[in-house]
Design a protein around this motif. Structure first.
Motif, short mmCIF file in Angstrom:
data_model
loop_
_atom_site.label_atom_id
_atom_site.label_comp_id
_atom_site.label_asym_id
_atom_site.label_seq_id
_atom_site.Cartn_x
_atom_site.Cartn_y
_atom_site.Cartn_z
N TYR A 97 1.06 -1.39 0.20
CA TYR A 97 -0.63 -0.15 0.25
C TYR A 97 0.43 1.25 -0.16
O TYR A 97 1.70 1.29 1.23
N PHE A 98 0.80 2.01 -1.05
CA PHE A 98 1.84 2.94 -1.01
C PHE A 98 0.67 4.34 -0.77
O PHE A 98 1.74 5.30 -1.25
N ARG A 99 0.13 4.51 0.18
CA ARG A 99 -0.60 6.17 0.50
C ARG A 99 -0.20 7.14 -0.68
O ARG A 99 -0.84 7.64 0.03
N GLY A 100 -1.06 6.36 -1.94
CA GLY A 100 -1.05 7.24 -2.40
C GLY A 100 -0.67 7.39 -3.44
O GLY A 100 -0.70 8.47 -4.52
N ALA A 101 0.87 7.42 -3.26
CA ALA A 101 1.82 7.52 -4.10
C ALA A 101 1.57 6.35 -6.07
O ALA A 101 1.00 5.27 -5.53
N ILE A 102 1.17 7.20 -7.04
CA ILE A 102 0.58 6.64 -7.97
C ILE A 102 1.62 6.24 -9.15
O ILE A 102 2.96 6.42 -9.27
N ASP A 103 1.62 4.74 -9.49
CA ASP A 103 2.50 3.92 -10.49
C ASP A 103 3.78 4.07 -9.76
O ASP A 103 5.14 4.46 -10.55
N VAL A 104 3.77 3.40 -8.65
CA VAL A 104 4.82 3.11 -8.01
C VAL A 104 5.54 2.23 -8.95
O VAL A 104 5.46 0.97 -8.86
N GLN A 105 7.26 2.20 -9.50
CA GLN A 105 8.14 0.89 -10.07
C GLN A 105 8.96 1.30 -10.11
O GLN A 105 9.93 1.81 -9.03
N PRO A 106 9.79 0.37 -9.76
CA PRO A 106 11.12 -0.36 -9.99
C PRO A 106 12.03 0.47 -10.53
O PRO A 106 11.80 0.61 -11.96
#
Length: 341
Positions: free
Chosen positions: A157-166
């Protein structure tokens, strides 16, 4: 308007050439010349625009300039009360056509184009603006699993951060392009030439103020009592001046189009998960992020077996606001500024 009654005919040839300036039935005497409006006014109007044309016969001088000067002087003296504004339209030009040795027909053309210090013509556009958003105000997670949902491991769960990728050895939000509310305003107005010191000096003023934001309230709605309606128009910081277009000619009143970009100020609002943000309309705001361990136990980042490891996730850290445009006093633009008496 005072009317001088006189039994003379409205035919020019029968008028007494020694009459003082004034109105004699349907004939106006101005500067020693005789003016009579001809029949046959023409025009067209719609719910959004209009145009009209009127013609006067002026006799007593062989010079079209002298006849035109007499016509305008009659308008200034209100002997032609609606010369400059007719049917809610504004006089734009006066053309002339020779009818006799000492007589001219002068035609006035009217349109919606503003007069000096008068109403403004406004063109607006709210289309085509997008920004890349990196932080949402809400996030829902739908994990993929197989088997019994009760034993499935939760996804991150990224707490609203969008499209988190490596990205290399860390995780970074890539964001998403979204449409945002913007208002582009093109304002057309005629500037009194007395405020134009010279063509080039006024051009330098326009260039100097391009790329600045309004220092004071702009375009407020009049309240009919000599003041303005509170909260109307654009507050300081909400308008960005994009520049002006048009021709500037010596001793003429230039008709120019001024372009502005409007963006509302924010006062103590929540952006994403950041509360109490205050930001002027054209200040730049951006999110910073940090990596931290998730507070939900689950599989390790490399997918190794076990369910007790904490996972590294990307979360928003703060919202940063930068002032990038200087504020300026736009009085020198002289937009909709009435000529001095």
């Amino acid at each position: 308007m005072a009317t001088i009654t006189d039994p003379t005919s409205s035919q020019f040839g029968a008028l007494n050439t020694n009459l003082e300036d004034g109105v004699y039935n349907d004939v106006i005497v101005q500067n020693g010349l005789f003016i009579r409006e001809l029949r046959g006014r023409s025009g067209a109007t719609t719910r959004s625009s209009g145009r009209a044309s009127r013609t006067w016969k002026v006799q007593g001088d062989s010079s079209p300039q002298a006849c035109r000067e007499a016509l305008l002087a009659a308008g200034d003296a209100e002997r032609i009360a609606d010369l400059y504004s007719y049917d809610s339209l504004n006089l734009q030009e006066v053309s002339y056509d020779n009818q006799s040795l000492d007589g001219w027909e002068l035609t006035g053309d009217y349109s919606d184009t503003p007069l000096v210090g008068g109403s403004l013509k406004v063109n607006v556009s709210t289309t085509g603006a997008t920004i890349k958003l990196y932080q949402s105000s809400n996030e829902r997670v739908y994990p993929a699993y197989s088997g019994d949902p009760a034993t499935a491991q939760p996804c991150r769960y990224f707490r609203g951060a969008i499209d988190v990728q490596p990205e290399g050895d860390r995780m970074s939000p890539r964001g998403s392009d979204i449409v945002i509310p913007t208002l582009r305003v093109n304002v057309t107005g005629r500037i009194a030439h007395e405020y134009v010191d010279s063509e080039f000096e006024y051009s330098k003023i326009l260039a100097r103020l391009t790329g600045t934001v309004n220092q004071s309230w702009q375009f407020q709605k009049p309240n009919g009592l000599g003041g303005f309606v509170s909260g109307s128009g654009f507050a300081p910081g909400e308008l960005l001046f994009l520049g002006a277009d048009g021709d500037i000619i010596a001793d003429k009143d230039p008709l120019l189009t001024f372009s502005f970009l409007a963006s509302p100020n924010l006062d103590s609002v929540t952006i994403g998960s950041i509360p109490n943000v205050t930001k002027k309309g054209h200040e730049v705001g951006w999110f910073s992020f940090k990596q931290m361990l998730d507070d939900i136990a689950g599989p390790t980042d490399d997918g190794a077996a076990g369910g007790n490891s904490k996972r590294s996730v990307v979360v928003v850290e703060g919202y940063h606001v930068h002032t990038v445009y200087a504020s300026a006093d736009w009085d020198d633009l002289a937009l909709a500024k009435a000529p001095s008496a």
